[in-house]
Design a protein around this motif. Sequence first.
Motif, PDB file in Angstrom:
ATOM      1  N   UNK A 107      -4.059 -24.111  -8.566  1.00  0.00           N
ATOM      2  CA  UNK A 107      -3.875 -22.665  -8.616  1.00  0.00           C
ATOM      3  C   UNK A 107      -2.904 -22.232  -7.518  1.00  0.00           C
ATOM      4  N   UNK A 108      -2.274 -21.093  -7.744  1.00  0.00           N
ATOM      5  CA  UNK A 108      -1.314 -20.583  -6.773  1.00  0.00           C
ATOM      6  C   UNK A 108      -1.945 -19.501  -5.898  1.00  0.00           C
ATOM      7  N   UNK A 109      -1.630 -19.563  -4.642  1.00  0.00           N
ATOM      8  CA  UNK A 109      -1.949 -18.473  -3.734  1.00  0.00           C
ATOM      9  C   UNK A 109      -0.642 -17.857  -3.256  1.00  0.00           C
ATOM     10  N   UNK A 110      -0.735 -16.681  -2.678  1.00  0.00           N
ATOM     11  CA  UNK A 110       0.476 -15.994  -2.236  1.00  0.00           C
ATOM     12  C   UNK A 110       0.326 -15.595  -0.767  1.00  0.00           C
ATOM     13  N   UNK A 111       1.193 -16.187   0.071  1.00  0.00           N
ATOM     14  CA  UNK A 111       1.168 -15.855   1.498  1.00  0.00           C
ATOM     15  C   UNK A 111       1.775 -14.467   1.674  1.00  0.00           C
ATOM     16  N   UNK A 112       1.091 -13.607   2.394  1.00  0.00           N
ATOM     17  CA  UNK A 112       1.572 -12.236   2.561  1.00  0.00           C
ATOM     18  C   UNK A 112       2.994 -12.196   3.115  1.00  0.00           C
ATOM     19  N   UNK A 113       3.238 -12.946   4.198  1.00  0.00           N
ATOM     20  CA  UNK A 113       4.572 -12.999   4.809  1.00  0.00           C
ATOM     21  C   UNK A 113       4.743 -14.385   5.408  1.00  0.00           C
ATOM     22  N   UNK A 114       5.857 -15.047   5.098  1.00  0.00           N
ATOM     23  CA  UNK A 114       6.007 -16.442   5.508  1.00  0.00           C
ATOM     24  C   UNK A 114       7.408 -16.714   6.032  1.00  0.00           C
ATOM     25  N   UNK A 115       7.459 -17.261   7.249  1.00  0.00           N
ATOM     26  CA  UNK A 115       8.693 -17.756   7.859  1.00  0.00           C
ATOM     27  C   UNK A 115       8.486 -19.258   8.029  1.00  0.00           C
ATOM     28  N   UNK A 116       9.085 -20.027   7.176  1.00  0.00           N
ATOM     29  CA  UNK A 116       8.792 -21.458   7.084  1.00  0.00           C
ATOM     30  C   UNK A 116       8.997 -22.156   8.425  1.00  0.00           C
ATOM     31  N   UNK A 117       7.975 -22.918   8.803  1.00  0.00           N
ATOM     32  CA  UNK A 117       8.027 -23.689  10.027  1.00  0.00           C
ATOM     33  C   UNK A 117       7.776 -22.882  11.285  1.00  0.00           C
ATOM     34  N   UNK A 118       7.666 -21.562  11.150  1.00  0.00           N
ATOM     35  CA  UNK A 118       7.535 -20.708  12.334  1.00  0.00           C
ATOM     36  C   UNK A 118       6.274 -19.836  12.282  1.00  0.00           C
ATOM     37  N   UNK A 119       6.169 -18.966  11.266  1.00  0.00           N
ATOM     38  CA  UNK A 119       5.146 -17.923  11.287  1.00  0.00           C
ATOM     39  C   UNK A 119       4.561 -17.686   9.904  1.00  0.00           C
ATOM     40  N   UNK A 120       3.234 -17.571   9.843  1.00  0.00           N
ATOM     41  CA  UNK A 120       2.524 -17.169   8.631  1.00  0.00           C
ATOM     42  C   UNK A 120       1.717 -15.921   8.955  1.00  0.00           C
ATOM     43  N   UNK A 121       1.885 -14.877   8.142  1.00  0.00           N
ATOM     44  CA  UNK A 121       1.205 -13.598   8.377  1.00  0.00           C
ATOM     45  C   UNK A 121       0.230 -13.317   7.233  1.00  0.00           C
ATOM     46  N   UNK A 122      -0.966 -12.945   7.592  1.00  0.00           N
ATOM     47  CA  UNK A 122      -1.948 -12.471   6.607  1.00  0.00           C
ATOM     48  C   UNK A 122      -2.323 -11.043   7.005  1.00  0.00           C
ATOM     49  N   UNK A 123      -2.132 -10.115   6.074  1.00  0.00           N
ATOM     50  CA  UNK A 123      -2.307  -8.699   6.378  1.00  0.00           C
ATOM     51  C   UNK A 123      -3.475  -8.122   5.575  1.00  0.00           C
ATOM     52  N   UNK A 124      -4.289  -7.306   6.222  1.00  0.00           N
ATOM     53  CA  UNK A 124      -5.439  -6.686   5.568  1.00  0.00           C
ATOM     54  C   UNK A 124      -5.426  -5.178   5.804  1.00  0.00           C
ATOM     55  N   UNK A 125      -6.219  -4.478   4.983  1.00  0.00           N
ATOM     56  CA  UNK A 125      -6.371  -3.037   5.183  1.00  0.00           C
ATOM     57  C   UNK A 125      -7.126  -2.785   6.480  1.00  0.00           C
ATOM     58  N   UNK A 126      -6.974  -1.582   7.008  1.00  0.00           N
ATOM     59  CA  UNK A 126      -7.547  -1.250   8.301  1.00  0.00           C
ATOM     60  C   UNK A 126      -9.065  -1.413   8.282  1.00  0.00           C
ATOM     61  N   UNK A 127      -9.581  -2.087   9.300  1.00  0.00           N
ATOM     62  CA  UNK A 127     -11.019  -2.277   9.435  1.00  0.00           C
ATOM     63  C   UNK A 127     -11.541  -3.567   8.844  1.00  0.00           C
ATOM     64  N   UNK A 128     -10.716  -4.284   8.051  1.00  0.00           N
ATOM     65  CA  UNK A 128     -11.160  -5.543   7.446  1.00  0.00           C
ATOM     66  C   UNK A 128     -11.268  -6.638   8.508  1.00  0.00           C
ATOM     67  N   UNK A 129     -12.026  -7.698   8.184  1.00  0.00           N
ATOM     68  CA  UNK A 129     -12.288  -8.784   9.116  1.00  0.00           C
ATOM     69  C   UNK A 129     -11.033  -9.619   9.361  1.00  0.00           C
ATOM     70  N   UNK A 130     -10.668  -9.756  10.626  1.00  0.00           N
ATOM     71  CA  UNK A 130      -9.535 -10.605  10.974  1.00  0.00           C
ATOM     72  C   UNK A 130      -9.925 -12.083  10.943  1.00  0.00           C
TER      73      UNK A 130
END
Length: 967
Positions: A107-130
Amino acid sequence: MCIRSHPPRRLGGCHRSLFRVDCVGNFNRMGGDIPKNETVIGRGRVSMAISWNEIKHRAMEFSREWADESREQAEAKSFWDGFFHVFGISRRRVASFEEPVKKLDDNYGFIDLFWKGILLVEHKSKGRSLDKAYSQALGYFEGLKDRELPKYVLVSDFGRFRLYNLDDNIQKDFELAELHENVTLFGFIAGYTQKKYKDEEPVNITAAEKMGKLHDGLLQGRYTGHELEVLLMRLLFCLFADDTAIFDKNIFTDYIRDKTNEDGSDLGAHLTSVFQTLNTEPEKRQKNLDESLDELPYVNGGLFREMLRTVCFDSDLREALLECCDFDWGNISPAIFGSMFQSVMNPQQRREIGAHYTTEKNILKLIEPLFLDELRAEFEHIRNLKTGKNKRLSEFHKKLATLKFFDPACGCGNFLVVTYRELRRLEIAILKEIHRHQQLMGEMLSLVNVEQFYGIEIEEFPARIAETAMWLMDHQMNVELSMAVNVQRPSLPLVQSAHILNDNALQVDWEDFTPKDEIDYILGNPPFVGKKEQSKEQKAEVMGIFDSVKGCGVLDYVAAWYLKAAQYIQGTQKKVAFVSTNSITMGEQVGILWNELFNRYNIKIHFAHRTFGWSSEARGKAAVHVVIIGFAAFDIDNKRIFEYENIKAEPHETKVDNINPYLASSGDIVILKRSKPITEVPLIRYGSIAIDKGHLIMDDEGKKAIISKCAKANDVIKRFIGSEEFLNNKKRWCLWFDGTNPSDFRDCPEIMKRIESTKEFRNSSNRPQTKELAQTPYLFGENRQPDSEYILIPKVSSERRNYIPLGFCEPDSIANGSCLVVPNANFYHLGILSSRMHMVWMKTVCGRMKSDYQYSAVIVYNNYPWPKEPSGKQVAAVEAAAQGVLDSRAKYPDSSLADLYDPLTMPPDLVKAHQALDKTVDKCYRRSAFASETERLEYLFGLYNEYTAPMIKAETKKKHRKRAKKV
């Protein structure tokens, strides 16, 4: 996050005029399709990292803009685009949204924001569990290739950030409002590489203090001068030798403890016997010599040759020596000798010769970019070869043995000691690599030795300490060698020595000491002595070295080492790096020193550490603001700037095409003092100076006291305003008789008393000009007060501020010498001077008082490139925007300018007013917006060159005519 985006596309740049630097101060116009965040400097194209000050400024704006946002799906894309903009990067150039990742279950997942080899970002709505966001982010790793795995994971819900540094296993949490305080965590986005340096071990400081205690006791007993210095050097050697296997363990300590009386009465005689034994070869020692003495090895090297007067100890002094003996010296670097030296020096002497002990942490900041990084990279390249590795390793090993290093102000040898250690450790790594594949033979043993190192030191004691420290470091490296490859290299007897000359480096011909063809690197930490602190002898040395260079009397002492080094390396590929007070990269010193280095000696800066705090770890430590500058008489393509968020922070590295003497990534241009502005703008001048020892000046209470007894005094008491009063809403007053007859106030005893005291003060002066002023004691010594409204500029302002607060003052407010005044100015002038464009210029070329900005009329104002022929509409827009800034300030009558311009508490409407002013001023210069402070500076330097080129040409012709007339 449900945002979808197309694959990142190459940004199409707009056509912009840029500058290519061909030579010193020579810019040529060129066109080009350059992406917005790139610029051209010298040869090629590089991405320019924006400054930390600008990043912080943008971070504050970003936090304010997004303070109330909470909708993940609606605004996340804009949020992260804005986040990357904070660091001067277009998100589309490096990272993509909704990156598809195939998981193990197909199955495919989708990384919210991805800079290959450097940074992966996962973003949530305000108040959600980090925590859940982080777990989700880690779930994507299984579908990534090794080269794509990120170094950082960032999770956020608009209001909170959590950054995971996976390499260092560090987690950092902070709120959106705290982003400006944490921007250095994201230096990798801006193009900065953080460099970490090890701090000094606390045990080193303790050791230095113990040695200082022994020194003080000996000094009190009248054992002084040269003999005291030699004695301490020998004791230091024995203490190190006892704990580092140069001697058998504790052989010296046991002898002192067991063989000497507790009252110390015979300790001096026993030390004499110890020293004589250490200086005598075993076969020449007396047969009936005490066994405990005969166990001591032969040292040689001249360390124990000189006969000293026997020192008289008592019980307290013996105990002080035993405290040193009981201390474990095994974990202490020989570089600590420098700290010990400083700990036993007279504080006044330390100030006079400018000695500052250099920590190993700071030494590495210099030697790594100067040569060590390059050597390590070469070693790594060879080690990874698949064929011919051992031959190349052997050649590289021999290369290390040919390198020679010269410190022309070596002090106790700290730079030489640490350099030698790092060179030996690199050699050990080579030998270990060779040993992996073949048996080490005799010709493969250690080749690097202390004779590759040269130093000059004006004081005898530190010069001898440098020699001793090199011997001790040699032994420690021999121990490391034997542990690494089981190869023994004996440390005793001492056969080889570093070449240390006890002389004045500014009066010695360096070529006579060591020909330049034999030296590869010149490095060190010349004395920190400012122009005001120099002795007559030091001032004469600087003047002599700079010969007929106009204005050289204002140069720091260290400038003389720069010029001598530049002369020494002419016609070679030698490289130099010095630690220096940051004043040689600011204000008027730049034009004098670097104009000479660039134009006469073809010097190019290869790397630089911008201003950081330099402090000693020893007793009576000194702290100064310094820079490190690496240079040579040839150019290279890739240069390196190390920038500090603040003077106590770790450096962040960025690569640039050029470094100018202001340590900016810009063309080689220097700003000279000018008596008049380079454009048609109002003249600037300093405020008035009373020369009264405070008798003509008063506070509120003083004013009230005078007026209560003489009401008409109110006519001659004026507001007295300077930087402190202007910025902090403080009130002071002065007697101001300009245009008023003082005889009308003879019946005011309080006023007459102040005038009489001023007259007495001026008459007591040895300065003829001041004595002459005693004839008019009621007038200020220097009256420069405008007769109409004027702009006031504080001469000194905090470096924390994004803008220097400026303002209009009425002619009845008497401006003092701590500020500058611009008479006949209007709102357009106020707007330009208050703009970000002017602030960028000011921060780059101004002098500093410690780290605070020191505004200058002849350097900053008179050289500032004002907009070229602005239209009437543009002028009106700037005037309106400047009025907007003043209107915003007026809303806070109870707040001082210092309060309003604190970057952490600056009111939002004042921030917006300045932003509006900045945009308006920018449009006076060009249509397209400036992407960064660097881009602004590039533009201003180019404009400066355009304005001044005709002046320089005219001045040159004038000089030629004068010379022809003389002929």
